[in-house]
Structures are given as structure tokens and as C-alpha cells.
Design a protein around this motif. Structure first.
Motif, PDB file in Angstrom:
ATOM      1  N   THR A   1       1.632  16.204 -23.120  1.00 25.93           N
ATOM      2  CA  THR A   1       1.682  16.536 -21.646  1.00 25.93           C
ATOM      3  C   THR A   1       0.573  15.487 -20.996  1.00 25.93           C
ATOM      4  O   THR A   1       0.044  14.623 -21.871  1.00 25.93           O
TER       5      THR A   1
ATOM      6  N   TRP B   1       2.551  17.974 -12.709  1.00 23.07           N
ATOM      7  CA  TRP B   1       2.598  18.363 -14.068  1.00 23.07           C
ATOM      8  C   TRP B   1       3.686  17.326 -14.798  1.00 23.07           C
ATOM      9  O   TRP B   1       4.720  17.004 -14.316  1.00 23.07           O
ATOM     10  N   MET B   2       3.687  17.429 -16.136  1.00 30.09           N
ATOM     11  CA  MET B   2       4.640  16.770 -17.097  1.00 30.09           C
ATOM     12  C   MET B   2       4.470  17.235 -18.426  1.00 30.09           C
ATOM     13  O   MET B   2       3.513  17.115 -19.064  1.00 30.09           O
TER      14      MET B   2
ATOM     15  N   LEU C   1      11.383  13.037 -20.506  1.00 30.37           N
ATOM     16  CA  LEU C   1      10.299  14.029 -19.900  1.00 30.37           C
ATOM     17  C   LEU C   1      11.203  14.795 -18.863  1.00 30.37           C
ATOM     18  O   LEU C   1      12.207  14.807 -18.403  1.00 30.37           O
TER      19      LEU C   1
ATOM     20  N   ALA D   1       9.192  16.651 -15.278  1.00 31.28           N
ATOM     21  CA  ALA D   1       7.989  16.431 -14.417  1.00 31.28           C
ATOM     22  C   ALA D   1       8.440  16.890 -13.119  1.00 31.28           C
ATOM     23  O   ALA D   1       9.537  17.017 -12.614  1.00 31.28           O
TER      24      ALA D   1
ATOM     25  N   ALA E   1      10.807  20.877 -10.190  1.00 31.81           N
ATOM     26  CA  ALA E   1      10.924  19.438 -10.874  1.00 31.81           C
ATOM     27  C   ALA E   1      11.732  18.457 -10.557  1.00 31.81           C
ATOM     28  O   ALA E   1      12.704  18.687  -9.851  1.00 31.81           O
TER      29      ALA E   1
ATOM     30  N   TYR F   1      14.210  20.570 -15.819  1.00 32.34           N
ATOM     31  CA  TYR F   1      13.401  21.086 -16.642  1.00 32.34           C
ATOM     32  C   TYR F   1      14.097  21.887 -17.952  1.00 32.34           C
ATOM     33  O   TYR F   1      14.833  22.704 -17.868  1.00 32.34           O
TER      34      TYR F   1
ATOM     35  N   TRP G   1       2.809   6.211 -17.598  1.00 31.40           N
ATOM     36  CA  TRP G   1       2.944   7.357 -16.776  1.00 31.40           C
ATOM     37  C   TRP G   1       1.524   7.651 -16.231  1.00 31.40           C
ATOM     38  O   TRP G   1       0.823   8.048 -16.999  1.00 31.40           O
TER      39      TRP G   1
ATOM     40  N   TRP H   1       4.188  10.990  -9.079  1.00 33.09           N
ATOM     41  CA  TRP H   1       4.317  10.248 -10.444  1.00 33.09           C
ATOM     42  C   TRP H   1       4.379   8.713 -10.252  1.00 33.09           C
ATOM     43  O   TRP H   1       5.571   8.414  -9.779  1.00 33.09           O
TER      44      TRP H   1
END
Length: 241
Positions: free
Chosen positions: A30, A38-39, A47, A49, A57, A61, A132, A140
Motif C-alpha cells: 500500500t 488510498w492505493m 495498481l 487507487a 477509484a 478496483y 507514486w 496521486w
């Protein structure tokens, strides 16, 4: 290269770094933030995120087993092309299968709020690192650096970006069970505003005979290469190959 791990100091910051990642089975980790970002990211590169929860997202997801297999299908993608004796050669860092001789490493800041993945291509004398990190102002942030390890200089063509970007307004269950329907409602566009791309829905997804305006969007943009071309069609990947 054997698998090794430990604390290192890079550019005045302390990281936990694992080398020899190409010899390991992919694992999930994470990246945390001090906001609602969140990621969940695979050591293989793909990924998911977003903001707040799975229903917000900007990349699909998925469970970790699907994320590990998503390289080149969803999420970050980088292609580096060079010409040798009139022949085009392509290097895809963090492809599902690394090129022979390439090595990989993953490092996370000791605070857990920044992570980078690096692949070294000794045959080409290049290393690519993708980082990231969360930003309260911008969401992000992905930073990509391509380093010349030999100092010989290279003339390269580079394609870098994200595949399968999600528009705002699609919850996780709808994406997982009705992704084809979601594709029918998606709209992506760019214009005279530089490298920005907007991903939105034509309307809210509903089977009722009522209007449902989609007034929010996912916004992506890049900086650093002022003359870069912006492409919204993933077929450009095959064209470059």
C-alpha cells in the motif's frame, strides 16, 4: 541477482528497498496518505487507487491476484523504443515477463507515503524508475525518470501513461459485473488545455426513464515534456510496437 532487502538512504531520505524483485512472486503493498487518497499496488507494477473508498477509484478496483496479472492491461504502462542498425527494439519496463538480464527493485519510504519501482536494463544502459506519492492539491502523483547509466547518450521514443482510467461515478460492483455497460457510457476527451485529459460519463448509469446528469470527472495531466503528444486511444500502444 539475489533477493535482498534492507534500509537504505537515497537523496537524504530513508527507504526500505527490496532488490531482485524479478525473482519473487508478486506481492501486494500500500501507499498511505494524510488525506482521503488510498492505493493498493502490486510489486509487478499494476495498481488500484482513488479517493475515500472502492467506489471512487480511478483505476479498476480488483483483488490482488488480478492486479498482479494486469501489467499492460490496466494501470501504468511505459514503452521505450530505440533503433539499432535500422531495426526497432522495444523495452517495456515492468512487463509481465522481464527482458533477459533486466533486474527490478521496489522501495517504500519509511513513512509509507511514497513508493518507487525501478527496472534496470544493462543491455541498453538504462534504468527507469516510477514513483507514486499522494498530494493534497493534485491527488496521486506519478513521477517517471529514465536514467542513462553509461553516459553514452541515447535517442529514444517513449510512451508513458495509464490504461483503463475510470470516470467518476462508477461504483466498484458496477465496474466488476457490468464493465461492458460502463464502457458504453464512458467519454474521454482532450483539447486546447495542454496535456490534460478528462474522463467522464455521458450520463449516470441507470435503467430508469429519467435524466441523470454526470457532473463530475476524473482529470489526468502530465508535465515535464512540453512537446509530448497526448493519446486517448490505447491502440497507440500497438502502433508504437
Amino acid at each position: 541477482q539475489q533477493v535482498t532487502g534492507g534500509l537504505v538512504e537515497v537523496e537524504g531520505k530513508r527507504w526500505y528497498r527490496i532488490d531482485g524483485v524479478e525473482r519473487m512472486a508478486p506481492f501486494l503493498t500500500t501507499v498511505v496518505s494524510d488525506s482521503d487518497l488510498w492505493m493498493f499496488i502490486s510489486s509487478a507494477g499494476p495498481l488500484t487507487a482513488g479517493r475515500r473508498d472502492a467506489d471512487h477509484a480511478f483505476l479498476p478496483y480488483e483483488t490482488d491476484d488480478r492486479l498482479h496479472r494486469a501489467a499492460g492491461v490496466s494501470g501504468p504502462l511505459t514503452l521505450v523504443v530505440r533503433e539499432v542498425d535500422g531495426r526497432r527494439e522495444v523495452w517495456q519496463p515492468f512487463a509481465r515477463r522481464p527482458m533477459p538480464g533486466c533486474t527490478r527493485s521496489v522501495a517504500k519510504h519509511v513513512r509509507g507515503d511514497t513508493l518507487w519501482l525501478e527496472e534496470v536494463n544493462p543491455a541498453w544502459g538504462l534504468a527507469l524508475r516510477a514513483t507514486w506519492a499522494p498530494s493534497r492539491a493534485y491527488g496521486w502523483v506519478r513521477s517517471v525518470a529514465l536514467r542513462d547509466l553509461t553516459g553514452d547518450g541515447h535517442e529514444l521514443e517513449v510512451l508513458d501513461g495509464l490504461l483503463d482510467v475510470m470516470p467518476t461515478g462508477v461504483d466498484a460492483v458496477t465496474e466488476q459485473l457490468r464493465s461492458n455497460l460502463v464502457d458504453a457510457y464512458k467519454r474521454s476527451e482532450t483539447g486546447r488545455w495542454g496535456t490534460a485529459a478528462v474522463y467522464a460519463l455521458e450520463s449516470l448509469i441507470t435503467d430508469r426513464a429519467e435524466p441523470g446528469e454526470a457532473l463530475a470527472a476524473t482529470l489526468l495531466w502530465s508535465s515535464g515534456l512540453g512537446d509530448a503528444e497526448v493519446h486517448l486511444d490505447e491502440r497507440v500502444v500497438d502502433l508504437l510496437r
